[in-house]
Design an enzyme around this catalytic site. Structure first.
Site, mmCIF file in Angstrom:
data_model
loop_
_atom_site.group_PDB
_atom_site.id
_atom_site.type_symbol
_atom_site.label_atom_id
_atom_site.label_comp_id
_atom_site.label_asym_id
_atom_site.label_seq_id
_atom_site.Cartn_x
_atom_site.Cartn_y
_atom_site.Cartn_z
ATOM 1 N N GLU A 1 -11.283 -1.352 -3.925
ATOM 2 C CA GLU A 1 -10.633 -0.690 -2.787
ATOM 3 C C GLU A 1 -9.486 0.190 -3.280
ATOM 4 O OE1 GLU A 1 -9.268 -3.870 -0.309
ATOM 5 O OE2 GLU A 1 -7.663 -4.451 -1.674
ATOM 6 N N ASP B 1 0.809 -1.219 0.000
ATOM 7 C CA ASP B 1 0.000 0.000 0.000
ATOM 8 C C ASP B 1 0.847 1.276 0.000
ATOM 9 O OD1 ASP B 1 -1.958 -1.961 0.394
ATOM 10 O OD2 ASP B 1 -2.019 -1.622 2.554
#
Length: 357
Positions: free
Chosen positions: A230, A54
């Site tokens: 997402e 991420d």
């Protein structure tokens, strides 16, 4: 969904060891030797770090500030050159307190400079929950000029007025003088993840109801369980606004990037966004890039180039955990003004450093 499953199951007595590996330092908050090889000459190679799901990058005053998921704290790396990220000191700026609502599964931090202060948006849940049951979005505030210095204050948990909902991967953006939040969330009684948007009155307050912008619907978005959209990120270029998101479950090798294009003026109106029917960035076995996704964007040092940073696994079936490593590569623009990310570049391949480095 459990974004970083391997972090959540690490025994507490091993957590400091895992964090030391991610930080490249055995001392909390202290600089240590970079965990990867130093960039040499006019080139660099991917991955930038051996681990770092991420990845998020923000630029200010000649420096890049980089954050990745560690699972149990928030860490910032500061560097003048993205190609030398592995040499950047890693500073732990926040650790959760036991028995709080934001104690476990600390995921997807993003650092933003808004209204003269620094803010970190991150995902976390309470002790005693399973991997994802209590996940919410939170924000910290720091008034120091340098986000690696000074105190970080817990500001708020972000939710729509009168609502409390599961949410992860929150980001913020501005358009025509207004500020908005984007995140991945769920409807009551469902574990499917969708992309939502809300207006903001300040960096820590959502206003008005949330609007659903995207849900898994095309075949390439439906791999794995649960079904997932997402990691929303905004990319703006020459008056156009794109929402790049990650689709399919992170446990699959087919985790990929999708794209929404804003076609009307108001981003709070779902019909003003058009989803591309095909993914815009996918796995590429020849480059040892499985499940590429959860990205952010930055400009080269001299401002002339656009770069994407994302995570991927080196091998198939490595899933949602620590093996995901950050990689970066330059991208270009199509004639219609949309981004062209190309294919993931092979690990170990010498690449020209971002212009100006």
């Amino acid at each position: 969904m459990c974004q970083s499953m391997s972090f959540s199951v690490v025994p507490r007595y091993l957590a400091p060891v895992l964090l030391a590996v991610l930080l490249g330092s055995s001392a909390a908050g202290g600089p240590g030797p970079g965990p990867g090889p130093a960039a040499a000459g006019p080139t660099f190679t991917n991955p930038l770090l051996p681990s770092g799901p991420d990845p998020w990058v923000v630029q200010k005053d000649g420096f890049y500030y980089v954050m990745v998921t560690t699972g149990n704290s928030l860490v910032i790396r500061k560097t003048a050159k993205m190609s030398e990220l592995s040499q950047a000191p890693a500073t732990r700026v926040w650790s959760p307190q036991p028995q709080h609502e934001n104690t476990r599964n600390v995921w997807a931090p993003e650092l933003h400079f808004l209204d003269g202060k620094w803010y970190i948006y991150y995902t976390a849940g309470p002790d005693g929950q399973n991997c994802c049951g209590g996940q919410r979005s939170w924000v910290l505030e720091n008034a120091s000029p340098d986000p690696t210095q000074g105190p970080w204050v817990e500001k708020a948990r972000l939710a729509s007025p009168g609502a409390d909902f599961w949410s992860i991967d929150m980001t913020v953006f501005e358009l025509r003088g207004k500020r908005y939040a984007l995140w991945s969330g769920q409807e009551a009684g469902s574990d499917q993840q969708n992309i939502y948007i809300s207006a903001m009155s300040n960096p820590w307050t959502l206003t008005g109801p949330r609007t659903l912008l995207s849900k898994p619907e095309f075949e390439w978005e439906l791999n794995g369980t649960p079904k997932v959209n997402e990691g929303p990120e905004i990319l703006q270029h020459k008056g156009k606004t794109f929402l790049i998101f990650s689709a399919s479950h992170c446990s699959t090798d087919t985790y990929a990037l999708g794209q929404l294009t804003l076609t009307g003026r108001d981003p709070l109106v779902a019909s003003n966004w058009k989803k591309s029917p095909e993914p815009v960035f996918v796995n590429y076995a020849a480059s040892f890039a499985y499940g590429p996704g959860h990205n952010s964007f930055f400009k080269s040092k001299d401002g002339s180039q656009d770069w994407i940073i994302y995570h991927a696994n080196n091998n198939p079936r490595e899933g949602c955990g620590n093996p995901r490593s950050p990689r970066m590569q330059q991208f270009t623009w199509n004639r219609d003004g949309s981004p062209n990310f190309g294919k993931p570049v092979a690990t170990g391949k010498p690449l020209a450093r971002p212009a100006g480095e």
